[in-house]
Design a protein around this motif. Structure first.
Motif, PDB file in Angstrom:
ATOM      1  N   TRP A  66       0.859  -1.183   0.000  1.00 51.17           N
ATOM      2  CA  TRP A  66       0.000   0.000   0.000  1.00 51.17           C
ATOM      3  C   TRP A  66       0.899   1.238   0.000  1.00 51.17           C
ATOM      4  CZ3 TRP A  66      -5.111   1.242  -0.379  1.00 51.17           C
ATOM      5  CH2 TRP A  66      -5.485   2.544  -0.004  1.00 51.17           C
ATOM      6  N   LEU A  67       0.728   2.093  -1.019  1.00 53.02           N
ATOM      7  CA  LEU A  67       1.514   3.324  -1.141  1.00 53.02           C
ATOM      8  C   LEU A  67       0.577   4.521  -1.004  1.00 53.02           C
ATOM      9  CD1 LEU A  67       3.697   2.322  -4.232  1.00 53.02           C
ATOM     10  CD2 LEU A  67       4.408   2.334  -1.826  1.00 53.02           C
ATOM     11  N   PRO A  68       0.680   5.270   0.092  1.00 52.22           N
ATOM     12  CA  PRO A  68      -0.208   6.418   0.272  1.00 52.22           C
ATOM     13  C   PRO A  68       0.040   7.504  -0.779  1.00 52.22           C
ATOM     14  CG  PRO A  68       0.812   5.765   2.352  1.00 52.22           C
ATOM     15  CD  PRO A  68       1.526   5.033   1.263  1.00 52.22           C
ATOM     16  N   THR A  69      -0.917   8.376  -0.909  1.00 55.26           N
ATOM     17  CA  THR A  69      -0.843   9.484  -1.854  1.00 55.26           C
ATOM     18  C   THR A  69       0.456  10.269  -1.696  1.00 55.26           C
ATOM     19  OG1 THR A  69      -3.241   9.701  -1.847  1.00 55.26           O
ATOM     20  CG2 THR A  69      -1.979  11.619  -2.582  1.00 55.26           C
ATOM     21  N   GLY A  70       1.111  10.540  -2.830  1.00 56.94           N
ATOM     22  CA  GLY A  70       2.287  11.404  -2.834  1.00 56.94           C
ATOM     23  C   GLY A  70       3.607  10.733  -2.538  1.00 56.94           C
ATOM     24  N   PHE A 103       1.165  -5.778   3.027  1.00 59.75           N
ATOM     25  CA  PHE A 103       0.049  -6.537   3.561  1.00 59.75           C
ATOM     26  C   PHE A 103       0.067  -7.961   3.030  1.00 59.75           C
ATOM     27  CE2 PHE A 103      -1.787  -2.250   4.016  1.00 59.75           C
ATOM     28  CZ  PHE A 103      -2.283  -2.326   5.308  1.00 59.75           C
ATOM     29  N   ALA A 104      -0.424  -8.898   3.838  1.00 61.98           N
ATOM     30  CA  ALA A 104      -0.641 -10.266   3.371  1.00 61.98           C
ATOM     31  C   ALA A 104      -1.892 -10.287   2.497  1.00 61.98           C
ATOM     32  CB  ALA A 104      -0.812 -11.210   4.556  1.00 61.98           C
ATOM     33  N   VAL A 105      -1.812 -10.981   1.375  1.00 59.78           N
ATOM     34  CA  VAL A 105      -2.950 -11.104   0.455  1.00 59.78           C
ATOM     35  C   VAL A 105      -3.538 -12.507   0.596  1.00 59.78           C
ATOM     36  CG1 VAL A 105      -3.682 -11.104  -1.960  1.00 59.78           C
ATOM     37  CG2 VAL A 105      -2.019  -9.410  -1.153  1.00 59.78           C
ATOM     38  N   GLN A 106      -4.718 -12.586   1.198  1.00 65.48           N
ATOM     39  CA  GLN A 106      -5.413 -13.855   1.352  1.00 65.48           C
ATOM     40  C   GLN A 106      -6.250 -14.131   0.097  1.00 65.48           C
ATOM     41  OE1 GLN A 106      -4.616 -15.803   3.531  1.00 65.48           O
ATOM     42  NE2 GLN A 106      -3.982 -14.743   5.406  1.00 65.48           N
ATOM     43  N   PRO A 107      -6.728 -15.375  -0.066  1.00 68.61           N
ATOM     44  CA  PRO A 107      -7.439 -15.742  -1.298  1.00 68.61           C
ATOM     45  C   PRO A 107      -8.619 -14.846  -1.654  1.00 68.61           C
ATOM     46  CG  PRO A 107      -6.837 -17.713  -0.093  1.00 68.61           C
ATOM     47  CD  PRO A 107      -6.471 -16.554   0.793  1.00 68.61           C
ATOM     48  N   LEU A 108      -9.396 -14.392  -0.673  1.00 66.13           N
ATOM     49  CA  LEU A 108     -10.544 -13.546  -0.993  1.00 66.13           C
ATOM     50  C   LEU A 108     -10.090 -12.224  -1.599  1.00 66.13           C
ATOM     51  CD1 LEU A 108     -13.489 -12.790  -1.035  1.00 66.13           C
ATOM     52  CD2 LEU A 108     -13.318 -12.130   1.382  1.00 66.13           C
ATOM     53  N   ARG A 144      -3.611  -8.348   7.206  1.00 64.03           N
ATOM     54  CA  ARG A 144      -2.554  -8.414   8.211  1.00 64.03           C
ATOM     55  C   ARG A 144      -1.308  -7.699   7.707  1.00 64.03           C
ATOM     56  NH1 ARG A 144      -1.906 -13.365   7.980  1.00 64.03           N
ATOM     57  NH2 ARG A 144       0.208 -13.704   7.218  1.00 64.03           N
ATOM     58  N   PRO A 145      -0.914  -6.586   8.351  1.00 60.12           N
ATOM     59  CA  PRO A 145       0.347  -5.949   7.964  1.00 60.12           C
ATOM     60  C   PRO A 145       1.509  -6.881   8.276  1.00 60.12           C
ATOM     61  CG  PRO A 145      -0.994  -4.471   9.317  1.00 60.12           C
ATOM     62  CD  PRO A 145      -1.601  -5.837   9.422  1.00 60.12           C
ATOM     63  N   LEU A 146       2.461  -6.960   7.379  1.00 64.83           N
ATOM     64  CA  LEU A 146       3.620  -7.812   7.585  1.00 64.83           C
ATOM     65  C   LEU A 146       4.791  -6.979   8.097  1.00 64.83           C
ATOM     66  CD1 LEU A 146       3.334  -9.951   4.334  1.00 64.83           C
ATOM     67  CD2 LEU A 146       2.556 -10.535   6.639  1.00 64.83           C
TER      68      LEU A 146
END
Length: 264
Positions: A66-70, A103-108, A144-146
């Motif tokens: 996740w990259l915030p604005t700017g 972030f962890a990417v789960q199947p959903l 979940r943040p890693l």
């Protein structure tokens, strides 16, 4: 040599999410830039190299950034990747994360991203695309943040070293051999690695092997085949090292990634 990829022209603000699907060729990269909106960096296959805020790391398809604005960033891939970039309107993603976060990417969440790609550009009179966008953001708020991805050097001789070890994790050369290869003393190489990567070459190599387990076994290799690819002397040595590091067998860990259900 790495080859730059042109940023698409005529970018318009997302409302609330714009999804782009693109193949990044081996050693292709987007030069450092920033957006007036948030961005989710993800690959459905392959591994991405992400440089942001003075650090560089790689992520697998089980992770997204996740990259915030700017925030200025650079994205590329050593061996090539199927890149999925999600641009998120500033207001819509304001409460996801204030800083660049893995972030962890789960199947959903993965399924929702793939669905967003599939319906991109289609007219939706019933508001379906908006509901998919809302679910994606909800999933990121719950994800979940890693603590950290695999560190990666930004420049200099360590780049070549890490690229070689990524391509061949079974390469057993230590600081002395690599120092001769790079024209550095073993002590200088070890010190520079600690300074730039925040860990020793030995620790990084262990992290690299664990990182590649998901990629190799997720691609269909057996435990034994994966152990040999990573340079372990036996399957039992590999399973023991994996269990010591992550608290489960490789099979159980991969199953958790597939099912999205945490270990009990």
């Amino acid at each position: 040599m790495w080859e730059p990829i042109a940023v698409p022209p005529g970018l318009v603000p997302p409302r609330p999410i714009t999804v782009r699907a693109q193949t990044i060729p081996a050693r292709g990269y987007f030069a450092e830039h920033a957006h007036r909106w948030h961005q989710i960096v993800y690959a459905t296959s392959g591994v991405l190299t992400v440089a942001v805020e003075g650090r560089s790391f790689v992520i697998s398809p089980e992770q997204a950034v996740w990259l915030p604005t700017g925030v200025r960033h650079r994205v590329g891939s050593l061996l090539g990747a199927q890149f999925r970039s999600l641009w998120v309107a500033d207001e819509a993603g304001r409460d996801v994360a204030e800083h660049p976060t893995v972030f962890a990417v789960q199947p959903l969440l993965r399924a929702l991203i793939l669905e967003a790609v599939a319906i991109a550009g289609r007219e939706s009179d019933d508001g379906y695309s908006g509901r998919v966008a809302t679910l994606i953001l909800d999933q990121f708020r719950r994800a979940r943040p890693l603590p950290g991805a695999l560190p990666w050097p930004r420049e200099g001789p360590l780049v070549g070293l890490c690229e070689a070890l990524y391509a061949d994790p079974a390469d057993a050369r230590g600081p002395e051999e690599w120092g001769r290869e790079l024209g550095l003393s073993a002590r200088t190489l070890a010190r520079r690695f600690e300074t730039d990567m925040g860990m020793s070459l030995r620790s990084w190599r262990r992290r690299l092997r664990l990182f590649r387990v998901v990629e190799l076994m997720g691609g269909g290799l057996s435990v034994t085949e994966t152990a040999m690819q990573l340079g372990y002397g036996s399957t039992s040595a590999f399973v023991y090292a994996f269990r010591t590091e992550l608290g489960s067998s490789p099979q159980a860990y991969i199953q958790e990634q597939v099912s999205g259900r945490p270990r009990q």
